[in-house]
Write a protein that holds these residues in place. Structure first.
Motif, PDB file in Angstrom:
ATOM      1  N   CYS A 176       0.416 -69.835   1.983  1.00  0.00           N
ATOM      2  CA  CYS A 176       0.031 -69.317   0.665  1.00  0.00           C
ATOM      3  C   CYS A 176      -1.332 -68.647   0.813  1.00  0.00           C
ATOM      4  O   CYS A 176      -2.300 -69.280   1.231  1.00  0.00           O
ATOM      5  N   TYR A 185      -4.402 -69.934  -1.883  1.00  0.00           N
ATOM      6  CA  TYR A 185      -4.810 -71.337  -1.991  1.00  0.00           C
ATOM      7  C   TYR A 185      -4.338 -72.227  -0.856  1.00  0.00           C
ATOM      8  O   TYR A 185      -4.594 -73.432  -0.875  1.00  0.00           O
ATOM      9  N   VAL A 194       4.247 -72.978  -5.439  1.00  0.00           N
ATOM     10  CA  VAL A 194       3.292 -73.661  -6.314  1.00  0.00           C
ATOM     11  C   VAL A 194       2.624 -72.660  -7.259  1.00  0.00           C
ATOM     12  O   VAL A 194       2.593 -72.848  -8.467  1.00  0.00           O
ATOM     13  N   CYS A 195       2.119 -71.562  -6.709  1.00  0.00           N
ATOM     14  CA  CYS A 195       1.361 -70.616  -7.543  1.00  0.00           C
ATOM     15  C   CYS A 195       2.094 -69.287  -7.718  1.00  0.00           C
ATOM     16  O   CYS A 195       1.675 -68.450  -8.522  1.00  0.00           O
ATOM     17  N   HIS A 218      -1.518 -73.472  -0.499  1.00  0.00           N
ATOM     18  CA  HIS A 218      -0.695 -74.541  -1.078  1.00  0.00           C
ATOM     19  C   HIS A 218       0.393 -74.994  -0.117  1.00  0.00           C
ATOM     20  O   HIS A 218       0.676 -76.178  -0.007  1.00  0.00           O
ATOM     21  N   CYS A 266       4.721 -68.326  -2.583  1.00  0.00           N
ATOM     22  CA  CYS A 266       4.366 -69.741  -2.651  1.00  0.00           C
ATOM     23  C   CYS A 266       5.017 -70.317  -3.904  1.00  0.00           C
ATOM     24  O   CYS A 266       4.893 -69.746  -4.984  1.00  0.00           O
TER      25      CYS A 266
HETATM   26 ZN   LIG Z   1       0.056 -71.003  -3.663  1.00  0.00          ZN
END
Ligand SMILES: [Zn+2]
Length: 209
Positions: free
Chosen positions: A34, A37, A13-14, A39, A11
């Protein structure tokens, strides 16, 4: 159910790993999502087509992984022992020196006092340990690419047929070894809002070292 690419895609984002889930309410197509989360999510079939290929077509379209492996002579080269580099030369010189010293020490007449004999035994032990560590380092340097142990040994092998017949464990290992920042790049799935378009291709970000 386990998939070839769940462990290697990230992912964006994270940085966490992706898993496979069924799409939203009215969607039944599986997606990569993801894991921790949710995401980002990405159509699984399209991402697989980009990264592995469209293997069921009459003329299979190769994705990033299979295109890389299918390049001429790639498999033959992967299974070759790496060329001797400067680090290996230094280690070999050091190993030869230590072995020489050890031999001298072992052949020298035994010391007269008990204390000197214990000191000599300790020296020999220490040297043998050092030699063993050097030998381990050298054999790691000289080992062929880990991919060579997984891929077919025949350099002319049909990679698409091999991939289709491989179990998911092998496919995962190949994906994990290729999709690294040092080699092809780590694949990160970006949010639609962070991408040029919502097309799967545009949402794969390649992080290289
Ligand atoms: Zn994520």
């Amino acid at each position: 159910m386990r998939y070839a690419l769940t462990g290697t895609q990230r992912c964006d984002v994270c940085g966490g790993r992706m898993t496979v889930a069924k799409g939203g309410n009215r969607q039944i197509r599986p997606v990569y999502v993801c894991y921790a989360y949710a995401h980002v999510r990405n159509d699984k079939a399209e991402a697989d087509r980009a990264l592995i290929g469209d293997l069921e077509a009459d003329a299979p379209q190769l994705g990033v992984i299979l295109a890389y492996l299918s390049a001429p002579h790639r498999i033959a080269r992967l299974s070759q022992r790496p060329a001797v580099g400067p680090e290996e030369k230094l280690l070999r010189a050091e190993l030869a020196r230590l072995r020489g010293e050890l031999e001298e020490l072992e052949q020298a007449p035994a010391p007269k006092t008990a204390r000197a004999r214990i000191a000599r035994t300790n020296d020999i032990d220490e040297m043998e340990t050092e030699i063993a560590a050097l030998e381990a380092k050298l054999s790691a340097l000289a080992a062929p690419d880990p991919l060579a142990g997984i891929l077919p040994t025949d350099p002319e092998a049909d990679l698409v047929a091999w991939w289709k017949a491989a179990d998911v464990q092998q496919q995962r290992a190949v994906a994990a070894l290729l999709l690294t920042p040092e080699l092809l790049g780590q694949v990160r799935v970006t949010r639609v809002t962070d991408s040029a378009s919502d097309a799967v291709q545009d949402r794969l970000r390649w992080v290289t070292a």
